[in-house]
Design a protein around this motif. Sequence first.
Motif: not given
Length: 461
Positions: A24-46
Amino acid sequence: MLAMLKNYFAFFLVLPFLGGAGLYLTLRMRGLQFLKIPMAFRLLTRKSKGQESLSSFGAVAAVLGGNLGTGNISGIAMALSMGGPGSLFWMWVMALLGAIIKYSGTFLGVRYRELSSRGGYVGGPMYYLEKALKMPLLAKVFCIFTMISAITVGNFVQINSVALPLTEFGIHPFILGAFMALIVGYVIFGGLSRFAKASMIIVPLKAVGYIATSVFILISFHDAILPALKLIITSAFDFKSMFTGVATYSLLTAVRDGFARGLFATDTGVGLAPILHAPVTYTTPGVDIAIAQGVISMLSPIVVMIVCSLTGVVLIVTGAWQTPGLQSTNMCVEAYRIGFDSYLAGHIVTVTLFFFAMTTITTWSYCADRAVEYLFGEKAIKVFQWIFVFLIPIGAMAHVNLVWAVADISVNLMMVINMIGILGLSKLVIHETNAFFFKTKARKGLMPHLNDREEVSKSSL
C-alpha cells in the motif's frame, strides 16, 4: 505451545499486515524505495552538531548495528532448514517492502521527536503514538515490549548464537557471556557518544569483511551460483505441484519463514529506526529533515538484503544447508569450512558473529534505554543497563529453540503496535512525501507546525 503461537503470528499477522502495508505505501508513494536510493547516499555525508546527536552516517551505522546481527547468519540457516531455498526470495520481497515501511516510521520518529533533559532529541514510535494519535497507553505498551525484545532478540538470541560454535573449542557459554558483558558494558555506559563511535567503526568493518569472504567462496563455487539462484526462484513459485497438500504447506512455510527472517533481519516495522534516527541534527534550507532521514533509513534494508543473500547462497552452493544434524550457526560454520577447505576457516563465521552480536546488543540496549526513559524517566536508565548487562551470560546458556521462539513473538508484538502508528498516520506521510518529491498539493491540516523542522537544500539533492 510457543512454536504454535509463533506460527500463528507469522501466518495471520506478519504476512498480511506487513506485506499489505508495504505494498500500500509503495503504491501510494510511487515506489519511493526504488527511486531515491541515490539521494540517500548523497544525504548520508551530512554532519550533525552537539554532544547528544548522531550524524546521518552514525544513525545508519547504529541501525545496521542492530540489523546486521545473528539473524543475517544463523537466522538464514534456520530459514533454509525450515522453509527451503524459496524462503530467500520472500526475504527479498520483505526487505523491499520493508524499506518503505522504514521510511514511514523514520519520518514520523523525527517529525514527532522531543528535546530531552540532556539537550539532544529523543523520538520513536512511543512519541508519535502519544502525540499524533493520542494513544498514550499504546505508547507505554510499545515501550514494555521494546524492553522485553531487547532482552530476548537483542541480548539472548545474539549471545546464544555465538556460544553455539564456541562450545566445540571447550569454551563454556557463561565465560563467553561474561566477556561479552564486559565489552557491551563499556560501550553502553559511555553514553551516546561512545555508542556512536563503536557503531561507526565496527559496523563498516564487519560488513565489508563478511561480504568479502562470502564473495571469495562464491568465486570458488561460481559454477553453482546460477543453479542456486534458479533453485531459490523455483522453490518460491512451485506452481506445478502447489495444489497438493504437502507442496502447498511447503510453499506457505517458505513464505512464512522468508518474511519472518526479512522482518527479523531488517527490523521492518519494529520501530528501531525511528528511535535511532531521532537524534540526528543538521540545518540547511530546503527539505524537512523528517523526509531526509526517512530516505536515508531506506539504505539499511538494502545492505541487510545483500548480506543475507550472500549467506543464503553460500549455504546452498556449498551444500551445507542439506548437511544432516546441523542447526543455526553450526550450519554456517560448515559452509565456510567447505568454502575455504579448512576446518579453522569455518570459524570465520564465529569471529564475524561475535562482532555482529556485539553491535546488535548495544543497539538494542540504546533503544531499550529510550523506552525506559519514556516510561520511568532518565534516572531509571542506569538500573536497566545494569540488568541488561547482567543477563548477557544467562542468555549464552539458554536453549536455542526457546530463545528464537520468544524472540520472534516479542518482535512481532512490537511490530503490530508500531504499524498501528504508521498506518494511522499514513496520510500525513504520503501527502508530505508526494508534495515534496512529486509536486502534488499537500492537504491542509496534514502538515503540523513543529519548531524543529530543520531542512536540507533541495538543490543539493
